[in-house]
Design a protein around this motif. Structure first.
Motif, mmCIF file in Angstrom:
data_model
loop_
_atom_site.group_PDB
_atom_site.id
_atom_site.type_symbol
_atom_site.label_atom_id
_atom_site.label_comp_id
_atom_site.label_asym_id
_atom_site.label_seq_id
_atom_site.Cartn_x
_atom_site.Cartn_y
_atom_site.Cartn_z
ATOM 1 N N TYR A 253 0.810 -1.219 0.000
ATOM 2 C CA TYR A 253 0.000 0.000 0.000
ATOM 3 C C TYR A 253 0.847 1.274 0.000
ATOM 4 N N ILE A 254 2.168 1.111 0.004
ATOM 5 C CA ILE A 254 3.051 2.280 -0.032
ATOM 6 C C ILE A 254 3.037 2.889 -1.430
ATOM 7 N N THR A 255 3.259 4.178 -1.522
ATOM 8 C CA THR A 255 3.330 4.850 -2.815
ATOM 9 C C THR A 255 4.234 4.079 -3.773
ATOM 10 N N GLY A 256 3.692 3.726 -4.937
ATOM 11 C CA GLY A 256 4.431 2.933 -5.904
ATOM 12 C C GLY A 256 4.197 1.444 -5.778
ATOM 13 N N GLY A 257 3.487 1.010 -4.724
ATOM 14 C CA GLY A 257 3.222 -0.402 -4.516
ATOM 15 C C GLY A 257 2.016 -0.884 -5.306
ATOM 16 N N ALA A 258 1.803 -2.198 -5.300
ATOM 17 C CA ALA A 258 0.727 -2.797 -6.089
ATOM 18 C C ALA A 258 -0.651 -2.332 -5.655
ATOM 19 N N ASN A 259 -0.813 -2.016 -4.374
ATOM 20 C CA ASN A 259 -2.118 -1.578 -3.855
ATOM 21 C C ASN A 259 -2.139 -0.098 -3.481
ATOM 22 N N ALA A 260 -1.248 0.682 -4.097
ATOM 23 C CA ALA A 260 -1.151 2.099 -3.751
ATOM 24 C C ALA A 260 -2.458 2.845 -3.994
ATOM 25 N N ALA A 261 -3.251 2.393 -4.958
ATOM 26 C CA ALA A 261 -4.508 3.078 -5.280
ATOM 27 C C ALA A 261 -5.728 2.336 -4.727
ATOM 28 N N ALA A 262 -5.514 1.307 -3.906
ATOM 29 C CA ALA A 262 -6.631 0.477 -3.452
ATOM 30 C C ALA A 262 -7.459 1.137 -2.362
ATOM 31 N N HIS A 263 -6.817 1.873 -1.485
ATOM 32 C CA HIS A 263 -7.537 2.461 -0.352
ATOM 33 C C HIS A 263 -8.193 3.779 -0.763
ATOM 34 N N PRO A 264 -9.429 4.026 -0.317
ATOM 35 C CA PRO A 264 -10.112 5.272 -0.686
ATOM 36 C C PRO A 264 -9.372 6.531 -0.265
ATOM 37 N N TRP A 265 -8.549 6.431 0.762
ATOM 38 C CA TRP A 265 -7.834 7.616 1.239
ATOM 39 C C TRP A 265 -6.437 7.746 0.662
ATOM 40 N N GLY A 266 -6.044 6.852 -0.232
ATOM 41 C CA GLY A 266 -4.741 6.960 -0.877
ATOM 42 C C GLY A 266 -3.725 5.995 -0.321
ATOM 43 N N ALA A 267 -2.465 6.241 -0.658
ATOM 44 C CA ALA A 267 -1.368 5.339 -0.311
ATOM 45 C C ALA A 267 -0.645 5.797 0.946
ATOM 46 N N ILE A 268 0.178 4.917 1.490
ATOM 47 C CA ILE A 268 1.096 5.280 2.573
ATOM 48 C C ILE A 268 2.224 6.105 1.967
ATOM 49 N N LEU A 269 2.416 7.304 2.449
ATOM 50 C CA LEU A 269 3.409 8.207 1.877
ATOM 51 C C LEU A 269 4.812 7.865 2.364
ATOM 52 N N THR A 270 5.804 8.246 1.571
ATOM 53 C CA THR A 270 7.196 7.944 1.894
ATOM 54 C C THR A 270 7.986 9.204 2.206
ATOM 55 N N VAL A 271 9.091 9.010 2.906
ATOM 56 C CA VAL A 271 10.048 10.074 3.214
ATOM 57 C C VAL A 271 11.423 9.570 2.795
ATOM 58 N N ASN A 272 12.161 10.360 2.039
ATOM 59 C CA ASN A 272 13.480 9.939 1.576
ATOM 60 C C ASN A 272 14.484 9.900 2.720
ATOM 61 N N SER A 273 15.406 8.945 2.632
ATOM 62 C CA SER A 273 16.394 8.762 3.701
ATOM 63 C C SER A 273 17.471 9.842 3.676
ATOM 64 N N GLY A 274 17.665 10.503 2.529
ATOM 65 C CA GLY A 274 18.712 11.516 2.427
ATOM 66 C C GLY A 274 20.014 10.980 1.873
ATOM 67 N N HIS A 275 20.041 9.704 1.512
ATOM 68 C CA HIS A 275 21.227 9.095 0.910
ATOM 69 C C HIS A 275 20.752 8.057 -0.096
ATOM 70 N N ALA A 276 21.491 7.889 -1.176
ATOM 71 C CA ALA A 276 21.059 7.017 -2.265
ATOM 72 C C ALA A 276 20.980 5.548 -1.868
ATOM 73 N N SER A 277 21.772 5.142 -0.878
ATOM 74 C CA SER A 277 21.805 3.710 -0.547
ATOM 75 C C SER A 277 21.872 3.419 0.947
ATOM 76 N N GLN A 278 21.742 4.446 1.783
ATOM 77 C CA GLN A 278 21.885 4.246 3.222
ATOM 78 C C GLN A 278 20.764 4.938 3.983
ATOM 79 N N VAL A 279 20.592 4.515 5.232
ATOM 80 C CA VAL A 279 19.688 5.196 6.139
ATOM 81 C C VAL A 279 20.497 6.230 6.914
ATOM 82 N N THR A 280 19.907 7.390 7.157
ATOM 83 C CA THR A 280 20.628 8.475 7.833
ATOM 84 C C THR A 280 19.837 8.974 9.040
ATOM 85 N N SER A 281 20.535 9.668 9.935
ATOM 86 C CA SER A 281 19.884 10.249 11.111
ATOM 87 C C SER A 281 18.812 11.252 10.694
#
Length: 411
Positions: A253-281
């Protein structure tokens, strides 16, 4: 921890895991985390230039892994204690809530006797409805060992599917003076989402002689077999299931997922980590603040163990570690003071993945159980073994996308 601490110092994790004493594990966990902080800080400062960076990095990784092992051992010990409290496998169950059901169930497991009082109207289906007390026991154990069941909303249904009505709001209003005309304003609309159960099964077996002669209680044995299989399968489906004879996983149900448009209220929104391949503080902090404040009181993080291993290295601007271990038996580790639930089915940290979820899972994801646990005793298929074909119908899907946010590994 001294730079000269032996790499053998944490080999007692296996012993502690076997002992299962949460207080001992808790003491060792906090010692190990203190050593980890010291070693990691020492690595960052580059105090000891006599060794190559790879040596200090290896030591930090080793202690970090030990911290993860100890936290995992503590989580297992806490789950074992919770399971024992509800009559879980591996320990003596509590007194049966209904002795008549328990006695009849034991007879059924050993000889295949089916008493009319246990049929509950299901004889025409050719199956056997297990005693309600055993059904409750399996459900209680699944809550203890299935993390998603422990943190999400669970609802029993009596039909083949469940549809929920969602208010899409849309009511309009306006300011007017005393004599102005009142025109018709917009009215709210409604949307629906259907949660269809799939079927999960396990098929443990035992020889007829074992069932005849065993002094052990058969219920905990069979329950242990079933709970392990069900918890494993459910754990995957509730996180990433594709909805084909199984629940729709929360990640779909996350944005871009197979069920992103399934829920009447929309998808679970995402937040970028700030790095192309890592998680950051900064990515973790931004994820927290992306969630509306009214949902943060019951919020938690969900990730797998490998992701926790990487997040354990993160610090805030004042040099404090964002991840903190359990400081009390029965309590989970925390990230920025929010509890962490370990979900093995979550993806690892890599470019483009969504390895971390944050929010109120009780308001965000719904698990639906249809009927209960059923057992069909089959002594004919593979003699001398008696098979116990055990099934449960369960579904799942997004309840409210607004109360969950996902971390996207991207710059």
């Amino acid at each position: 921890m001294s730079m000269h601490t032996s790499p053998l110092a944490y080999r007692g994790v296996t012993r502690l895991r076997a002992e299962g004493d949460p207080n001992k594990i808790l003491v060792e966990l906090n010692k190990a985390f203190a050593d980890f902080r010291a070693a990691h800080d020492e690595q960052l400062r580059g105090i000891d230039k006599r060794f190559a960076d790879v040596v200090s990095a290896e030591k930090v990784d080793r202690i970090n892994a030990a911290v993860g092992d100890l936290q995992g051992a503590l989580d297992e010990a806490n789950q074992r204690i919770a399971a024992l409290a509800s009559g879980g496998a591996g320990g003596a169950p509590g007194r049966p809530r209904d002795a008549e059901y328990t006695k009849a169930f034991l007879a059924h497991m050993r000889r295949g006797d089916v008493q009319a009082s246990l049929n509950k109207g299901t004889a025409s289906e050719g199956g056997y409805l297990t005693p309600v007390e055993w059904d409750r026991t399996i459900t209680d154990r699944l809550v203890n060992i299935s993390p998603m069941r422990a943190i999400c909303r669970v609802q029993s249904i009596s039909t083949g599917g469940f549809s929920k009505l969602f208010n899409n709001r849309g009511t309009a209003s306006g300011w007017v003076n005393e004599t102005a005309a009142r025109t018709v304003t917009a009215t709210p609309t409604f949307g629906t989402l259907t949660y269809t159960p799939g079927e999960i099964y396990a098929n443990p077996s035992a020889t007829q002689q074992l069932l005849d002669d065993a002094e052990v209680d058969i219920e905990p044995w069979l329950a242990g077999e079933v709970e392990t299989e069900f918890a494993y399968q459910e754990g995957i489906a509730f996180v990433s299931g594709d909805g084909s004879n199984k629940p729709n996983g929360v990640l779909t149900y996350i944005t871009g997922g197979a069920n992103a448009a399934a829920h009447p209220w929309g998808a679970i929104l995402t937040v970028n980590s700030g790095h192309a391949s890592q998680v950051t503080s900064d990515g973790i902090v931004n994820l927290i603040y992306a969630l509306p404040s009214q949902y943060t009181s019951a919020a938690r993080f969900a990730m797998n163990r490998d992701t926790q291993n990487k997040i354990r290295l993160l610090k805030d601007g004042q040099g404090n570690y964002l991840w903190q271990p359990s400081y009390q038996a029965g309590q989970p580790p925390t990230l920025c003071q929010y509890p962490i639930t370990e979900l093995a089915a979550m993806p690892n940290v890599a470019a483009g993945t969504k390895p971390v979820l944050f929010g109120d899972f009780d308001m965000g994801y719904l698990i639906v159980d249809r009927i209960g646990v059923r057992v069909l005793r089959n002594p004919y298929k593979n003699p001398p073994y008696v098979e116990f074909y055990t099934t449960k119908r369960v579904g799942g899907g997004l309840l409210n996308p607004d109360v969950l946010k996902a971390l996207n590994i991207s710059a």
